[in-house]
Design an enzyme around this catalytic site. Structure first.
Site, PDB file in Angstrom:
ATOM      1  N   SER A 260       0.841  -1.189   0.000  1.00 49.82           N
ATOM      2  CA  SER A 260       0.000   0.000   0.000  1.00 49.82           C
ATOM      3  C   SER A 260       0.879   1.242   0.000  1.00 49.82           C
ATOM      4  CB  SER A 260      -0.895   0.009   1.242  1.00 49.82           C
ATOM      5  OG  SER A 260      -0.104   0.383   2.365  1.00 49.82           O
ATOM      6  N   LYS A 261       0.204   2.380  -0.046  1.00 49.45           N
ATOM      7  CA  LYS A 261       0.895   3.671  -0.065  1.00 49.45           C
ATOM      8  C   LYS A 261       1.917   3.800   1.055  1.00 49.45           C
ATOM      9  CE  LYS A 261      -2.061   7.055  -2.236  1.00 49.45           C
ATOM     10  NZ  LYS A 261      -3.441   7.335  -1.998  1.00 49.45           N
TER      11      LYS A 261
END
Ligand code: GLU
Length: 503
Positions: A260-261
């Site tokens: 994820s980010k």
């Protein structure tokens, strides 16, 4: 083999989805007459992001993956469609979903539900209080057809729900996971068509996959819970389901949570901007969950298409490594023809204000014409570059003379070192270099400087390091001889002299 990628335009194309796209595309390419189709699933209107479809397609185009059929970007960057099973954008197919949902109602596989949002809310609250799983209590399933028709005709809002069989099992063989079995009793009578006339994912994807003659649905494993609903829906329609392959999730570098980010950039177009090559991204992602079963590491897309087999994709999650991406990207950069490599550097030099309108922005004495000089610069750094965002850091000293600052002096003469000895060595080396005239080539330079080093019993590093530091102002750079030979005699001596004047 007809394979589709069916993104919802709710944001950027991420690395995880790109891996699905790559697997889709390779599956189609690897088959005889395979067709890769792009369909846009925009039925959840509340989550739509304007321009997201164009960005998704742009990211795919950058990767060199363009649809054979379905939605694509034309030369002007506008959305266009090709193929005989369109429209390929779901919001343009509402009448098809309505017709199919009505058919299910007709056949008794689905029913209208008139329950109000308030009733559903209250039901959910009660279920929660009693620690029961949230599900529709099937109240409207027992309405008679007459009553259902009458209320619908009177304009009462309703949704259409799938009438899930009361019991039994759904068995399915997934191309990657093998047999998967579900108990029907766990399924909810979920919504197929909403009261605003929009279908849910379940209805739209099954109807489209059927009418678009999709032979294999490849999607992320987070969609496995949808599989029994999909299969029951195919059965309700009386259609044969396509093959399904659920690809394993991609984990972040710690191997614990989904990429994820938090782990770093995950939007594909960010990688274009940062100077990664599509070939590198394609290789790294193709190897997440799949391997050719040999030690080979680098494949062209054609080779990948030749070797890729969905059946070889593993079930367990794959771990993404940013270091591996850098390593693979570095390999692709090293293998670029030098002129191509240079093409990537120019815009970055302009952006870093090292060049302006095709000329150097700062004055240095060129050993040759500019084109040949920049070619030599490129040659000096190509081996070491991992991605093009490093252009300025790795090359600025070729295009701009370093300023002689106290930091530069300290780089040459670190605190606690023997100042006098370094000074003597430096001054003498500069003198040796000054005496080299026509022989200013890597070999000529090496010969003269090594002779001096040997005569005095110095170590190579202690003599070469200050020269390299003075020429570049950087702790990391190409070697001293390479710097001297690329910069040429005059520019090198100007730099070395100006340092000598202040130390
Ligand atoms: N529109 C779904 C998504 O975003 C596609 C799932 C599927 O491939 O069936 O991700």
């Amino acid at each position: 083999m007809r394979v589709r990628y069916a993104p919802s335009p709710t944001g950027e194309l991420h690395l995880g989805s790109l891996r699905t796209v790559i697997f889709d595309w390779l599956t189609a390419r690897g088959a005889q007459d395979g067709v890769f189709i792009v369909r846009i699933e925009d039925t959840d209107q509340s989550r739509l992001v304007p321009g997201a479809t164009e960005r998704l397609l742009e990211a795919m185009r950058w990767m060199g993956i363009t649809p054979d059929e379905g939605v694509y970007l034309d030369e002007n960057g506008k959305l266009a469609e090709k193929g005989e099973y369109g429209p390929y954008i779901q919001s343009q197919r509402l009448s098809i979903y309505r017709e199919q949902a009505d058919r299910l109602v007709e056949d008794g596989h689905a029913y209208r539900c008139f329950c109000t949002p308030e009733r559903l809310e209250q039901m959910r609250a009660e279920q929660q209080a009693n620690h029961l799983p949230p599900r529709y209590d099937r109240q409207c399933r027992s309405l008679t057809r007459e009553e259902s028709d009458r209320r619908a005709a009177a304009g009462e809002p309703y949704v259409i729900r799938h009438a899930i069989p009361d019991s039994g099992e759904v068995r399915f063989v997934d191309l990657i996971r093998g047999e998967i079995t579900f108990q029907v009793a766990i399924l909810d009578d979920y919504v197929l068509l909403k009261s605003d006339g929009f279908p849910t994912y379940q209805l739209a994807s099954v109807v489209d996959d059927h009418f678009m003659k999709i032979s294999c649905v490849l999607r992320g494993e987070e969609w496995i819970p949808s599989l029994p609903k999909n299969i029951l829906l195919y059965q309700a329609f009386g259609w044969d389901p396509p093959a399904f392959a659920h690809v394993p999730v991609i984990l972040g570098p710690d191997g614990k949570h989904k990429l994820s980010k938090r782990d770093g950039d995950v939007a594909v177009l960010d990688y274009q901007e940062k100077g990664y090559l599509p070939e590198a991204l394609c290789n790294v992602l193709a190897f997440l969950g799949w391997s050719p079963g040999t030690e080979e590491e680098f494949f062209s897309r054609e080779e990948l298409a030749d070797r890729f087999r969905l059946e070889k994709v593993q079930k367990s999650p794959a771990v993404f490594s940013f270091e591996r991406l850098d390593f693979v990207n570095g390999w692709y950069i090293r293998h670029l023809p030098i002129t191509k490599f240079l093409e990537y550097l120019y815009p970055r030099w302009e952006k870093a204000e090292l060049m302006e309108a095709g000329k150097l922005a700062h004055e240095i004495i060129l050993p040759d014409n500019l084109d040949r000089y920049l070619m030599a610069v490129a040659g000096a750094v190509q081996e070491r570059m991992k991605h093009f965002d490093e252009t300025e850091a790795l090359t600025h000293f070729f295009l701009r003379r370093p300023e002689v600052t106290p930091e530069l002096v300290e780089l040459i003469i670190p605190k606690k070192s023997d100042r006098a000895e370094i000074l003597t060595m430096y001054a003498q080396t500069v003198e040796v270099l000054q005496n080299i005239g026509k022989n200013w080539t890597t070999e000529g330079l090496e010969e003269a400087v090594y002779a001096y080093i040997e005569e005095n019993g110095y170590k190579k590093g202690e003599v070469l390091w200050p020269i390299r530091a003075a020429l570049t102002g950087e702790p990391a750079s190409p070697g001293a001889f390479e710097m001297l030979s690329v910069l040429g005699r005059e520019e090198s001596l100007v730099r070395l002299q100006s340092v000598l004047e202040v130390i």
